[in-house]
Design a protein around this motif. Structure first.
Motif, short mmCIF file in Angstrom:
data_model
loop_
_atom_site.label_atom_id
_atom_site.label_comp_id
_atom_site.label_asym_id
_atom_site.label_seq_id
_atom_site.Cartn_x
_atom_site.Cartn_y
_atom_site.Cartn_z
N ILE A 281 -11.24 8.24 24.63
CA ILE A 281 -11.85 8.79 23.65
C ILE A 281 -11.03 9.58 22.72
CG2 ILE A 281 -13.14 10.82 23.20
CD1 ILE A 281 -14.96 10.32 25.71
N LEU A 282 -9.79 10.29 23.21
CA LEU A 282 -8.84 10.74 22.53
C LEU A 282 -7.77 9.73 21.63
CD1 LEU A 282 -7.16 13.71 24.78
CD2 LEU A 282 -9.10 13.91 22.67
N GLY A 283 -7.72 8.59 22.30
CA GLY A 283 -6.77 7.54 21.40
C GLY A 283 -7.65 7.09 20.36
N SER A 284 -9.12 6.83 20.91
CA SER A 284 -10.11 6.22 20.08
C SER A 284 -10.14 7.06 18.59
CB SER A 284 -11.45 5.88 20.62
OG SER A 284 -11.34 4.99 21.54
N ILE A 285 -10.33 8.37 18.86
CA ILE A 285 -10.23 9.30 17.69
C ILE A 285 -9.08 9.07 16.80
CG2 ILE A 285 -10.62 11.97 16.91
CD1 ILE A 285 -12.32 11.92 19.56
N SER A 286 -7.83 9.28 17.38
CA SER A 286 -6.71 8.89 16.78
C SER A 286 -6.66 7.90 15.77
CB SER A 286 -5.62 9.39 17.80
OG SER A 286 -5.74 10.46 18.47
N ILE A 287 -6.74 6.77 16.55
CA ILE A 287 -6.55 5.31 15.76
C ILE A 287 -7.63 5.32 14.78
CG2 ILE A 287 -7.15 2.92 16.24
CD1 ILE A 287 -5.93 3.18 18.99
N GLY A 288 -8.82 5.95 15.04
CA GLY A 288 -9.92 6.03 13.85
C GLY A 288 -9.41 6.75 12.76
N THR A 289 -8.87 7.97 13.00
CA THR A 289 -8.55 8.95 11.83
C THR A 289 -7.44 7.93 11.08
OG1 THR A 289 -8.96 10.59 13.29
CG2 THR A 289 -7.39 11.20 11.35
N THR A 290 -6.57 7.47 11.74
CA THR A 290 -5.38 6.70 11.07
C THR A 290 -6.02 5.73 10.12
OG1 THR A 290 -3.78 7.43 12.73
CG2 THR A 290 -3.10 5.49 11.43
N LEU A 291 -6.85 4.81 10.72
CA LEU A 291 -7.42 3.84 9.93
C LEU A 291 -8.18 4.34 8.85
CD1 LEU A 291 -8.26 0.71 9.93
CD2 LEU A 291 -10.22 1.31 11.72
N GLY A 292 -8.84 5.48 9.16
CA GLY A 292 -9.81 5.78 7.71
C GLY A 292 -8.85 6.11 6.64
N LEU A 293 -7.61 6.90 7.07
CA LEU A 293 -6.70 7.12 6.00
C LEU A 293 -6.25 6.11 5.18
CD1 LEU A 293 -5.07 10.19 7.63
CD2 LEU A 293 -6.63 10.38 6.03
N ALA A 294 -5.70 5.05 6.05
CA ALA A 294 -5.40 3.59 5.65
C ALA A 294 -6.10 3.10 4.71
CB ALA A 294 -4.98 2.64 6.89
N LEU A 295 -7.52 3.07 5.20
CA LEU A 295 -8.51 2.38 4.36
C LEU A 295 -8.85 2.91 3.03
CD1 LEU A 295 -11.45 1.45 6.76
CD2 LEU A 295 -10.47 -0.17 5.18
N ALA A 296 -8.89 4.33 3.05
CA ALA A 296 -9.00 5.24 1.89
C ALA A 296 -7.74 5.05 0.90
CB ALA A 296 -8.90 6.74 2.20
N ALA A 297 -6.73 4.97 1.48
CA ALA A 297 -5.50 4.57 0.52
C ALA A 297 -5.59 3.26 -0.07
CB ALA A 297 -4.08 4.71 1.48
N TYR A 298 -5.84 2.10 0.62
CA TYR A 298 -6.16 1.09 0.23
C TYR A 298 -6.85 0.76 -0.91
CZ TYR A 298 -7.02 -4.06 0.30
OH TYR A 298 -7.17 -5.44 -0.29
N MET A 299 -8.04 1.25 -0.55
CA MET A 299 -9.07 1.38 -1.54
C MET A 299 -8.92 2.15 -3.08
SD MET A 299 -12.84 1.72 0.34
CE MET A 299 -12.25 3.15 1.44
N ARG A 300 -7.91 3.09 -2.56
CA ARG A 300 -7.60 3.98 -3.89
C ARG A 300 -6.52 3.07 -4.78
NH1 ARG A 300 -4.80 9.76 -4.26
NH2 ARG A 300 -4.55 9.96 -6.45
N LEU A 301 -5.58 2.49 -3.99
CA LEU A 301 -4.43 1.61 -4.76
C LEU A 301 -4.72 0.30 -4.90
CD1 LEU A 301 -1.69 3.11 -2.49
CD2 LEU A 301 -2.16 4.01 -4.67
N ILE A 302 -5.52 -0.34 -4.04
CA ILE A 302 -5.70 -1.72 -4.43
C ILE A 302 -7.08 -2.13 -4.84
CG2 ILE A 302 -5.42 -4.11 -3.42
CD1 ILE A 302 -3.06 -3.07 -1.88
N GLY A 303 -8.21 -1.70 -3.76
CA GLY A 303 -9.55 -1.67 -3.82
C GLY A 303 -9.99 -3.05 -4.17
N ARG A 304 -9.25 -4.20 -3.95
CA ARG A 304 -9.93 -5.74 -3.98
C ARG A 304 -9.65 -6.27 -2.76
NH1 ARG A 304 -6.07 -5.37 -8.00
NH2 ARG A 304 -4.66 -6.70 -6.97
N GLN A 305 -10.64 -7.24 -2.57
CA GLN A 305 -10.81 -8.29 -1.38
C GLN A 305 -11.16 -7.45 -0.15
OE1 GLN A 305 -10.91 -11.37 -1.82
NE2 GLN A 305 -10.06 -11.37 -3.91
#
Length: 494
Positions: A281-305
């Protein structure tokens, strides 16, 4: 026990029975967003000629494929799988149009098309093709979880936190205890449990109680995607289902450790699984938080495909998470939540998921229908009906108790329970985990689960859509002015 390894074989359409209620969220946005669409929401009402055209096209489609499968030997190669995918997409879409005049959810049409075309009725899609197409479930689950997390806005969770906690507590405890008792009392009707010793029978009953508290995020999101529902029933059901799955994962791990000495005398309770659960559970929350921040950065900087990103997450990341024993469902829910609440990319994520999921959802629920084992359901239906009806009644009772404790508004007291009847992939996945943990039970336990899920899968989504229509929260009903005027601030958060 990792939910990443729990395939959503049937809808989980693609959904249990008492949504949490709570203080309303902020005012509805002018253009409320929703979960992945079925491709039909917001369309104008269609006339008899349109429905007749769809019916004729569907009959011709079935007829052509029926003649082809009888004239040509079964093709278990890639060509046969691709043909089955195309057929299920067309048949599911046409069937969803035909059930619309009956005010049934579109996913009922998808499921019906899969059942009729599947290996137990017309045999247009064989077992091999169904198994191959089921690989899309990983992508569907990723999209479902991302959309669900993005819908859980922080303001809404804060305002309904007390209600969410109360409803989860009441639903989990009451449904678990009551269904454990029902199974134990009716064990003589269950072939694999009739001759078990008292202690072992009680242990199996506890496992059945765990099965009873599972819900179906895929069915809930499928209905919300079609209806574009906004309001207290829709939002509280979504919040409850997504948080309830996390609780189910915890309850399952605890139950597996607790009942082992009852079912297998001579063994002792292991705390190792509890420790693994905490790490998961703790690991999943940590990975999910990291993935969410990475997705947000990708959509802001690139946002394609973004569709390629979703495919990579659905197939690649899910397998990696499963190998590392993390919960993919929880990871993607947290990722969607982080994008929606800690960045300005929430709307962009939701609309990208909508575009990607419009086709995936049709195939997901149609394949789920083809997966239904009708011969098994025919032999198990009396017991499955008893357990299914008991679970629905107990869920309704728990909803009424939760409503009183949380002091919910009238619309939630009347309709909130309807969104939690459906069961699907998580339920079947947990049953598979139980079967592997206790081989002595044989396949009987999972067979009974499949029978109950089949009933809940068919009737649960219908009941939820009916509730949303009656509450005036669907796009069509709201356009008629039926959304309660006394609840102006219960829309989706913008």
């Amino acid at each position: 026990m990792s939910a990443a390894a729990l395939p959503d074989i049937a809808p989980d359409a693609p959904a249990g029975a008492a949504a949490p209620a709570g203080p309303p969220g902020p005012a509805a946005a002018p253009e409320p967003h929703g979960p992945p669409p079925s491709g039909h929401h917001g369309s104008a009402p269609k006339g008899p000629l349109n429905h007749l055209t769809h019916a004729v096209a569907l009959v011709i489609l079935f007829g052509v494929l029926y003649a082809t499968t009888r004239a040509v030997p079964n093709d278990n190669g890639p060509a046969g799988t691709i043909a089955s995918i195309g057929f299920l997409l067309l048949a599911g879409t046409l069937a969803s149009e035909l059930v619309e005049p009956l005010r049934l959810p579109h996913l009922s049409g998808y499921i019906l098309a899969g059942i009729v075309a599947g290996p137990h009725v017309l045999k247009l899609v064989d077992h091999h093709a169904v198994e191959e197409i089921s690989r899309v479930n990983a992508l569907a689950l990723a999209l479902i979880a991302l959309a669900g997390g993005a819908e859980l806005r922080l303001e809404m969770v804060k305002k309904s936190l007390r209600s969410l906690l109360l409803h989860n507590l009441v639903q989990t405890v009451l449904v678990f205890v009551a269904m454990t008792g029902v199974f134990y009392a009716a064990r003589s009707l269950v072939p694999f449990a009739a001759d078990l010793p008292i202690a072992a029978a009680f242990g199996v009953a506890v496992l059945w109680g765990v099965i009873a508290v599972t819900r179906s995020p895929s069915a809930v999101l499928g209905i919300l995607s079609q209806t574009r529902a906004t309001g207290p029933v829709a939002m509280n059901t979504l919040a409850f289902v997504m948080t309830s799955d996390i609780i189910v994962i915890v309850v399952t791990a605890v139950a597996l450790s607790t009942v082992r000495p009852l079912i297998e005398p001579g063994t002792t309770m292991s705390m190792h699984e509890i420790e693994l659960l905490g790490r998961e559970i703790l690991g999943s929350i940590s990975i999910g938080t990291t993935l969410g921040l990475a997705l947000a950065a990708y959509m802001r900087l690139i946002g394609r495909q973004l569709i390629l990103v979703f495919v990579a997450l659905g197939f690649g990341a899910t397998e990696v998470l499963r190998y590392l024993r993390f919960d993919a469902l929880l990871v993607f829910v947290v990722a969607g939540f982080v994008v929606a609440n800690l960045s300005k990319q929430g709307e962009k994520l939701v609309h990208a998921v909508e575009d990607a999921a419009s086709v995936v959802f049709v195939l997901f629920f149609a394949t789920a229908g083809a997966h239904l084992d009708l011969p098994l359901l025919k032999t198990m239906w009396p017991v499955a009906l008893l357990f299914g009806a008991s679970r629905a009644f107990v869920t309704w009772v728990a909803s009424r108790i939760g409503n009183r404790l949380a002091d919910d508004p009238p619309v939630l007291r009347k309709w909130a329970w309807c969104g939690l009847i459906s069961q699907a992939g998580l339920t079947l996945g947990i049953s598979l985990t139980i079967e592997r943990a206790f081989p002595s039970l044989g396949a009987g336990f999972r067979a009974l689960v499949i029978g109950c899920v089949a009933l809940n899968e068919v009737f649960g989504p219908i009941l939820f859509k009916y509730a949303l229509d009656r509450a005036g929260e669907t796009a069509v009903e709201a356009s008629r002015g039926s959304l309660p005027k006394s609840l102006p601030d219960l829309g989706r958060p913008g």
